[in-house]
Design an enzyme around this catalytic site. Sequence first.
Site, PDB file in Angstrom:
ATOM      1  N   HIS A 113       0.177   0.778 -13.236  1.00  0.00           N
ATOM      2  CA  HIS A 113       1.037  -0.463 -13.850  1.00  0.00           C
ATOM      3  C   HIS A 113       2.615  -0.046 -13.852  1.00  0.00           C
ATOM      4  O   HIS A 113       2.956   1.262 -14.515  1.00  0.00           O
ATOM      5  CB  HIS A 113       0.651  -0.627 -15.327  1.00  0.00           C
ATOM      6  CG  HIS A 113       1.175  -1.814 -15.750  1.00  0.00           C
ATOM      7  ND1 HIS A 113       1.247  -3.118 -15.097  1.00  0.00           N
ATOM      8  CD2 HIS A 113       2.073  -2.024 -16.951  1.00  0.00           C
ATOM      9  CE1 HIS A 113       2.061  -3.833 -15.941  1.00  0.00           C
ATOM     10  NE2 HIS A 113       2.517  -3.314 -16.975  1.00  0.00           N
ATOM     11  N   GLY A 169       0.818  -1.165  -0.128  1.00  0.00           N
ATOM     12  CA  GLY A 169       0.155  -0.017   0.061  1.00  0.00           C
ATOM     13  C   GLY A 169       0.993   1.273  -0.048  1.00  0.00           C
ATOM     14  O   GLY A 169       0.417   2.306   0.616  1.00  0.00           O
TER      15      GLY A 169
HETATM   16  C1  GRF Z   1       2.968  -1.044  -7.766  1.00  0.00           C
HETATM   17  O1  GRF Z   1       4.248  -1.298  -8.166  1.00  0.00           O
HETATM   18  C2  GRF Z   1       2.067  -0.892  -8.460  1.00  0.00           C
HETATM   19  O2  GRF Z   1       2.478  -0.367  -9.823  1.00  0.00           O
HETATM   20  C3  GRF Z   1       1.493  -2.318  -8.849  1.00  0.00           C
HETATM   21  O3  GRF Z   1       1.516  -2.867  -7.753  1.00  0.00           O
HETATM   22  C4  GRF Z   1       2.657  -2.383  -6.754  1.00  0.00           C
HETATM   23  C5  GRF Z   1       1.771  -1.909  -5.817  1.00  0.00           C
HETATM   24  O4  GRF Z   1       2.528  -1.308  -4.617  1.00  0.00           O
HETATM   25  N1  GRF Z   1       0.115  -2.258  -9.533  1.00  0.00           N
HETATM   26  P1  GRF Z   1       2.219  -0.748  -3.259  1.00  0.00           P
HETATM   27  O5  GRF Z   1       1.122  -1.822  -2.553  1.00  0.00           O
HETATM   28  O6  GRF Z   1       1.363   0.443  -3.538  1.00  0.00           O
HETATM   29  O7  GRF Z   1       3.329  -0.392  -2.619  1.00  0.00           O
END
Ligand code: GRF
Length: 225
Positions: free
Chosen positions: A112, A15
């Site tokens: 993404h 998160g």
């Molecule tokens: C990020 O790298 C995002 O691009 C991908 O999942 C990851 C989530 O990271 N969709 P976080 O949980 O927000 O730290």
Amino acid sequence: MSRKVPIGVLLSGGGTNLQAIIDAIEQDRLDAEIRTVVSNRANAYGLTRAGNHNIPATVIDHRGHASREAYDQVLVEHLQRQGVELVVLAGFMRLLSSFFVQSFPDRIMNIHPALSPSFAGLHGQRQAVEYGVRFAGCTVHFVTEGCDEGPVIIQAVVPVRPDDTEETLAQRILVQEHRIYPHAIQLYSEGRLAIEGRKVRVTGEDGDAAGESALVNPPMPGTVR
Ligand code: GRF
């Protein structure tokens, strides 16, 4: 100040993007209100982040539902009950059914960790390192029924270094994710995003903002860095 758009954040893990959104709201850079944070995994640290800021957070486990649609129905009902207008996917490790996508038409965003349309699917950063590209980055896009392929709202580019691993590149990309995701939501909140076919038009966008200069990596002799 524009209106506060009611958002629901879906996640499965750490998160950090949720945290960036919370910080932007608390620093008055983002006119949004997080109505709910939903995780499909009970141990997601994102739930603790929500709790730390008194944001309602719920676990809706994907296991034990008869089908993807059946699970999505529960999610959609929950989001609608909380009055969510915009669904923000922040590391939500589940594909959405057509039912879900059609329940929030043009009102679902995803981030993404790759420059779409390159390296869709899982491990965008690893795919970039293994392919040997010289630039990588991240993309915020509206969600359509395909995977990581909806209209692009904003992208950030980072160089790939010769000694990068998946982890070091992911970290460099993540810094940019935390900048562009809150900004994309703010553009939505200001009513500045119009989807025109495959493209997103951003009202008030300065067409010259990116300038004419190209980025080259590895740098060429005489190139101003
Ligand atoms: C990020 O790298 C995002 O691009 C991908 O999942 C990851 C989530 O990271 N969709 P976080 O949980 O927000 O730290």
